[in-house]
Design a protein around this motif. Sequence first.
Motif, PDB file in Angstrom:
ATOM      1  N   ASN A   1       0.801  -1.220   0.000  1.00 14.95           N
ATOM      2  CA  ASN A   1       0.000   0.000   0.000  1.00 14.95           C
ATOM      3  C   ASN A   1       0.834   1.271   0.000  1.00 14.95           C
ATOM      4  O   ASN A   1       0.291   2.362   0.207  1.00 14.95           O
ATOM      5  CB  ASN A   1      -0.956  -0.013   1.204  1.00 14.95           C
ATOM      6  CG  ASN A   1      -2.099  -0.989   0.991  1.00 14.95           C
ATOM      7  OD1 ASN A   1      -2.644  -1.094  -0.104  1.00 14.95           O
ATOM      8  ND2 ASN A   1      -2.473  -1.712   2.040  1.00 14.95           N
TER       9      ASN A   1
ATOM     10  N   ALA B   1      -5.371  -0.004  -0.343  1.00 10.91           N
ATOM     11  CA  ALA B   1      -5.860   1.053   0.536  1.00 10.91           C
ATOM     12  C   ALA B   1      -4.779   2.129   0.578  1.00 10.91           C
ATOM     13  O   ALA B   1      -3.638   1.890   0.181  1.00 10.91           O
ATOM     14  CB  ALA B   1      -6.134   0.506   1.941  1.00 10.91           C
ATOM     15  N   SER B   2      -5.126   3.311   1.036  1.00 10.66           N
ATOM     16  CA  SER B   2      -4.107   4.347   1.180  1.00 10.66           C
ATOM     17  C   SER B   2      -3.134   3.936   2.278  1.00 10.66           C
ATOM     18  O   SER B   2      -3.480   3.171   3.188  1.00 10.66           O
ATOM     19  CB  SER B   2      -4.755   5.691   1.528  1.00 10.66           C
ATOM     20  OG  SER B   2      -5.299   5.656   2.845  1.00 10.66           O
TER      21      SER B   2
ATOM     22  N   GLU C   1      -1.938   5.698   4.677  1.00 13.50           N
ATOM     23  CA  GLU C   1      -2.409   6.187   5.970  1.00 13.50           C
ATOM     24  C   GLU C   1      -3.457   5.241   6.546  1.00 13.50           C
ATOM     25  O   GLU C   1      -3.404   4.867   7.728  1.00 13.50           O
ATOM     26  CB  GLU C   1      -2.998   7.584   5.820  1.00 13.50           C
ATOM     27  CG  GLU C   1      -3.535   8.170   7.124  1.00 13.50           C
ATOM     28  CD  GLU C   1      -4.161   9.533   6.936  1.00 13.50           C
ATOM     29  OE1 GLU C   1      -4.472  10.187   7.949  1.00 13.50           O
ATOM     30  OE2 GLU C   1      -4.348   9.951   5.768  1.00 13.50           O
ATOM     31  N   SER C   2      -4.408   4.835   5.717  1.00 12.35           N
ATOM     32  CA  SER C   2      -5.448   3.910   6.166  1.00 12.35           C
ATOM     33  C   SER C   2      -4.856   2.562   6.562  1.00 12.35           C
ATOM     34  O   SER C   2      -5.297   1.930   7.527  1.00 12.35           O
ATOM     35  CB  SER C   2      -6.486   3.719   5.056  1.00 12.35           C
ATOM     36  OG  SER C   2      -7.459   2.771   5.427  1.00 12.35           O
TER      37      SER C   2
ATOM     38  N   ILE D   1      -3.050   2.896  10.017  1.00 11.27           N
ATOM     39  CA  ILE D   1      -4.067   2.960  11.070  1.00 11.27           C
ATOM     40  C   ILE D   1      -4.745   1.595  11.217  1.00 11.27           C
ATOM     41  O   ILE D   1      -5.028   1.139  12.335  1.00 11.27           O
ATOM     42  CB  ILE D   1      -5.112   4.047  10.758  1.00 11.27           C
ATOM     43  CG1 ILE D   1      -4.450   5.421  10.760  1.00 11.27           C
ATOM     44  CG2 ILE D   1      -6.259   4.004  11.764  1.00 11.27           C
ATOM     45  CD1 ILE D   1      -5.361   6.541  10.293  1.00 11.27           C
ATOM     46  N   GLY D   2      -5.001   0.927  10.092  1.00 12.01           N
ATOM     47  CA  GLY D   2      -5.637  -0.387  10.133  1.00 12.01           C
ATOM     48  C   GLY D   2      -4.796  -1.412  10.862  1.00 12.01           C
ATOM     49  O   GLY D   2      -5.322  -2.238  11.623  1.00 12.01           O
TER      50      GLY D   2
ATOM     51  N   GLY E   1      -5.766  -5.439   8.509  1.00 12.76           N
ATOM     52  CA  GLY E   1      -5.887  -3.983   8.503  1.00 12.76           C
ATOM     53  C   GLY E   1      -4.813  -3.321   7.664  1.00 12.76           C
ATOM     54  O   GLY E   1      -5.066  -2.317   6.987  1.00 12.76           O
TER      55      GLY E   1
ATOM     56  N   GLY F   1      -6.878  -1.563   5.028  1.00 11.46           N
ATOM     57  CA  GLY F   1      -7.197  -0.315   5.706  1.00 11.46           C
ATOM     58  C   GLY F   1      -8.156  -0.495   6.862  1.00 11.46           C
ATOM     59  O   GLY F   1      -8.827  -1.516   6.987  1.00 11.46           O
ATOM     60  N   TRP F   2      -8.224   0.518   7.688  1.00 12.86           N
ATOM     61  CA  TRP F   2      -9.056   0.427   8.903  1.00 12.86           C
ATOM     62  C   TRP F   2     -10.533   0.327   8.556  1.00 12.86           C
ATOM     63  O   TRP F   2     -11.316  -0.231   9.331  1.00 12.86           O
ATOM     64  CB  TRP F   2      -8.801   1.631   9.799  1.00 12.86           C
ATOM     65  CG  TRP F   2      -9.225   2.954   9.210  1.00 12.86           C
ATOM     66  CD1 TRP F   2      -8.447   3.841   8.521  1.00 12.86           C
ATOM     67  CD2 TRP F   2     -10.531   3.542   9.267  1.00 12.86           C
ATOM     68  NE1 TRP F   2      -9.179   4.940   8.138  1.00 12.86           N
ATOM     69  CE2 TRP F   2     -10.470   4.787   8.590  1.00 12.86           C
ATOM     70  CE3 TRP F   2     -11.746   3.155   9.827  1.00 12.86           C
ATOM     71  CZ2 TRP F   2     -11.567   5.619   8.443  1.00 12.86           C
ATOM     72  CZ3 TRP F   2     -12.846   3.985   9.688  1.00 12.86           C
ATOM     73  CH2 TRP F   2     -12.753   5.200   9.012  1.00 12.86           C
ATOM     74  N   GLN F   3     -10.938   0.835   7.383  1.00 16.53           N
ATOM     75  CA  GLN F   3     -12.353   0.802   7.027  1.00 16.53           C
ATOM     76  C   GLN F   3     -12.890  -0.618   6.885  1.00 16.53           C
ATOM     77  O   GLN F   3     -14.094  -0.845   7.006  1.00 16.53           O
ATOM     78  CB  GLN F   3     -12.581   1.563   5.714  1.00 16.53           C
ATOM     79  CG  GLN F   3     -12.239   3.043   5.770  1.00 16.53           C
ATOM     80  CD  GLN F   3     -10.796   3.328   5.410  1.00 16.53           C
ATOM     81  OE1 GLN F   3      -9.931   2.453   5.473  1.00 16.53           O
ATOM     82  NE2 GLN F   3     -10.526   4.572   5.011  1.00 16.53           N
TER      83      GLN F   3
END
Length: 283
Positions: free
Chosen positions: A167, A173-174, A176-177, A180-181, A217, A221-223
């Motif tokens: 990533n 995912a980005s 940053e995401s 955080i994930g 994650g 990503g965290w989403q």
Amino acid sequence: MIPYLPDGPMALATVLLVGLFVGSFLNVVIHRLPRMMEREWNEQAAELRGESLPPGERFNLATPRSRCPHCGHQISALENIPILSFLLQRGRCRHCGAGIGLRYPFVELLSGALCVGAALHFGLTEDLLFAMVFIWIMIALAFIDLDTQLLPDSLTLSLLWLGLLANLGGRFASLESAVIGAAAGYMILWSVFWLFKILTGKEGMGYGDFKLLAAIGAWFGWQMLPLTIILSSAVGAAVGIGLIVFARHGRNVPIPFGPYLAAAGLLALFFGDWITAAYLATL
């Protein structure tokens, strides 16, 4: 486009063959990696006691050659062709006639099928290469956890770092995401672990589960974490209830959570965006 990979049906056939043969190797990883870890732990314990263990047979993922667990017959290359050898030998050792577990062809077929699915989903792109590695590690982790209730750091942490590297350019995912994930995935299950332990005095899961969710994650990503937790918990609860009701599985006998996290991670790989979009559309 992946270099040197042909277009059309030939590409899918190539991906299928790669998936099948890697699946055959995954059977080796699933069987040997926990035993390699156990040997390493024994050596470390002996060293702390100031003892030395007697030299044993060299044992790793490449040595010794695969052999029948019943008679010790070394498996030749012709006896190790994914799926085909199992069918031609009618699921039995050619030397002693002992049965070969259905898991071996199942893991090979699962690997091949998921890799073909990834090729159809991602196309012949670099995303496919990353997706195939993700699939292979998830399969290995799921079956190792089923057998031993272990999730080796060598696999979970490698998966986590690979997800972050994938990533760097926002592949799944980005960045940053993804960062955080990874942090949120670990901390969510870590918090659940300690809350359960404070309330019951028991440990409800292992630290390997924290690292596996952190790796998921890092990839998506965290989403994607809420979906992963919901899917893995729902499947785990259904299987657990089924084992208790139909298989008389003791309520106090632990059930590994890693396979359900791995299944949820694979669902996120293929359908995560679609499921999330469908859910948001209903709001």
